[in-house]
Design an enzyme around this catalytic site. Structure first.
Site, short mmCIF file in Angstrom:
data_model
loop_
_atom_site.label_atom_id
_atom_site.label_comp_id
_atom_site.label_asym_id
_atom_site.label_seq_id
_atom_site.Cartn_x
_atom_site.Cartn_y
_atom_site.Cartn_z
N LYS A 352 0.85 -1.19 0.00
CA LYS A 352 0.00 0.00 0.00
C LYS A 352 0.89 1.24 0.00
CE LYS A 352 -3.64 -2.32 2.64
NZ LYS A 352 -4.73 -2.28 1.65
N ARG A 437 -9.99 -11.77 0.86
CA ARG A 437 -10.87 -12.75 0.22
C ARG A 437 -10.20 -14.13 0.15
NH1 ARG A 437 -11.20 -9.16 -5.08
NH2 ARG A 437 -11.03 -7.64 -3.40
#
Length: 579
Positions: A352, A437
């Site tokens: 990030k 996920r």
């Protein structure tokens, strides 16, 4: 006669008992509701994580003696009340005045007469119209109440408005160091008995959560002066006791959820999160059991998707499974709550970077697990008996978290790697920052293998959902209209905000891989939808399933703290399914 409810905040690491104690206080029953809080210092915690503390800043959560607050439900004339703050919740309609600038509302007129017209005068001068978020305060030395405050409810009198009233009173009490306050409504006579119970519960909930501050990691903290809260004009008796006890139990779970999310990632590692889950099972061992799977056990279960995410971290993964089951009777129904448990998310090799990436807040990437464990704690206190309890038929609730960190190292998952989930499906990892996920895939498979009939998963999954719905609304994805109705009905009671989003099957084309069954992320468009479609691949068609993307409402930017989002709705949904 007044009903007294004592709300106390006690450390879960220090207190071994959270039993309810019914005693007598003069002629009135008193209900003591402990509010255990996680992650306070203890010898066991310090010994278990000495190395982590030694290498990561020497930070330990402080052992803070938190206050006890008594809630008294009373049926008395509010003009006779004496104390520090008398707060009256008013709608815009309540603020209507006649041609003589007198309140048309009978309660406000009576109170204003007692105050010599000062209330009407102040509301006019300050342009106070009862809008939501407005408040006005009069200081009245020498009278029964030191301060009288009007707090706006707006035009709507939904649960959120009454919780907001409690929060506003809590803020006023903290600002003035009030030790006792009273809360009343200008228009309570028209409420049904059920509405009064729900309103009192919402006010108490807002007050408790508004008063609460997480000071575990501050070198100094201001002591709270508030000792008692009187709720006026909303009834008394056993029904109200039960409603307020329920509110207290839920608040306890919400506070746990807040503290888990607030805790820094150098303190709340996957191992510590597993410890907190085990403590819940220990505290409510009559109805909750715990199974914690280590890395080797997860390998045996072929959880390659989950373990691929965990591979880069020096802190090993811990797969958490709590199970609630009443003490006797055959099982009639099974529910599953699955929470994303990334105690820190660096993004992996797709690290990030740049403005708005929020890497400094990625401790909240376990917000879904915090909601699930907060719900487990509340349900352990409430102990719902289950479906058709009279016939001896009960229900189970499975609380499941695949806890780990998403870090960067030579052993870590790389873009282009292919991982295999425990159902045999293969996933090409085209972005290591779409890691939640991957962990949820194996967690959902595990939940289905427990034989559950309904699953709700919660995850801080996508920035796309924040773009779509903003910071205070969670996105809901489900192919089941019935399950959607159940959860939205629960949210109407709790006041938490959800919005159903489409599961557009045609978008799945962007998730197909040339070398594996699927990739783990599609393009930028419809990112929250494709994430939900990915999760759907790991849920049995026989199971009703809902995915909640709570990336927005998990965190309050203004307060710079966790919200505890999801706990109260999950508890309400579970209880509806148990009855």
């Amino acid at each position: 006669m007044a009903t007294a409810i004592v709300v106390s905040f006690a450390s879960s690491l220090v207190s071994s008992s959270t039993s309810l104690i019914l005693t007598k206080l003069r002629p009135s029953p008193i209900l003591r509701i402990p509010f255990p809080s996680p992650l306070r210092s203890s010898r066991r915690l310090r010994m278990a994580h000495t190395l982590a503390y030694a290498t990561l800043g020497l930070t330990q959560p402080a052992n803070i003696n938190l206050p006890k607050i008594e809630f008294f439900a009373k049926e008395i004339d509010l003009v006779e009340w004496k104390g520090d703050i008398l707060a009256v919740g008013v709608t815009e309609k309540d603020m209507a005045k006649d041609e003589n600038s007198k309140f048309e509302n009978s309660i406000l007129r009576k109170l204003d007469t007692q105050l010599g017209g000062l209330l009407a005068q102040a509301s006019s001068e300050e342009d106070f119209t009862g809008k939501s978020g407005q408040s006005t305060v009069l200081r009245l030395p020498g009278l029964g109440s030191k301060r009288v405050s009007l707090i706006g409810l707006g035009q709507c009198t939904a649960t959120s408005a009454y919780r907001g009233l409690g929060e506003a009173v809590a803020a006023a009490a903290k600002a003035s160091q009030a030790s006792n306050v009273a809360i009343a409504l200008a228009s309570s006579d028209g409420l049904s008995n059920g509405s009064k119970l729900s309103t009192a519960s919402a006010i108490a909930t807002g007050t408790v959560l508004g008063v609460y501050e997480d000071n575990r990691f501050k070198s100094e903290s201001k002591k709270l002066a508030l000792k008692s809260v009187d709720i006026l004009g909303l009834g008394t008796g056993p029904e109200l006791e039960n409603k307020l006890k329920y509110a207290g139990d839920v608040c306890s779970g919400v506070i746990l959820g807040k503290e888990l999310v607030n805790a820094p990632p150098n303190v709340l590692t996957p191992g510590v999160l597993a410890e907190e889950a085990s403590k819940i099972a220990s505290m409510y061992s009559d109805v909750i059991s715990a199974t914690i799977l280590d890395e080797e056990k997860c390998k045996e279960l072929k959880m390659g998707s989950y373990l691929g995410v965990a591979a880069a971290s020096a802190n090993p993964p811990h797969f958490i499974h709590l199970c609630y089951k009443p003490p006797s009777g055959p099982i009639k129904a099974k529910l599953g709550l699955v929470g994303k448990g990334l105690t820190f998310d660096s993004g992996g090799y797709n690290i990030k970077t740049g403005p708005g990436c929020l890497i400094e807040l990625m401790k909240f990437d376990m917000g879904g697990s915090a909601a699930v464990l907060g719900a487990a704690k509340a349900i352990g206190q409430i102990k719902p008996p289950g479906v058709e309890a009279i016939k001896g038929l009960v229900f189970q609730v499975h609380f499941i978290v695949a806890a780990c960190e998403n870090m960067i190292s030579g052993t870590g998952m790389r873009p282009g790697d292919i991982v295999t989930a425990s159902n045999g499906k293969t996933i090409e990892v085209n972005n290591t920052d779409a890691e939640g996920r991957l962990t949820l895939a194996d967690a959902l498979i595990y939940a289905c293998n427990q034989g559950v009939e309904k699953i709700v998963d919660l995850a801080t999954l996508t920035g796309a959902c924040i773009v779509a719905l903003g910071p205070s609304i969670a996105g809901v994805f489900t192919p089941s209209d019935d399950l959607a109705k159940e959860v939205f009905a629960a949210s109407e009671i709790t006041g938490e905000k959800f919005w159903r989003m489409p599961l557009e099957e045609s978008y799945w084309e962007s998730m197909k891989s040339g070398v594996a069954d699927m990739v783990n992320t599609g393009g930028r468009q419809g990112g929250a939808i494709t994430a939900a479609l990915f999760l759907k691949q790991f849920v049995s068609e026989k199971v009703q399933w809902m995915h909640i993307d709570m990336a927005g409402p998990v965190w309050n930017d203004k307060k710079r703290a966790a919200t505890g989002f999801g706990v109260s709705t999950l508890v309400e949904w579970v209880l509806k399914n148990s009855s």
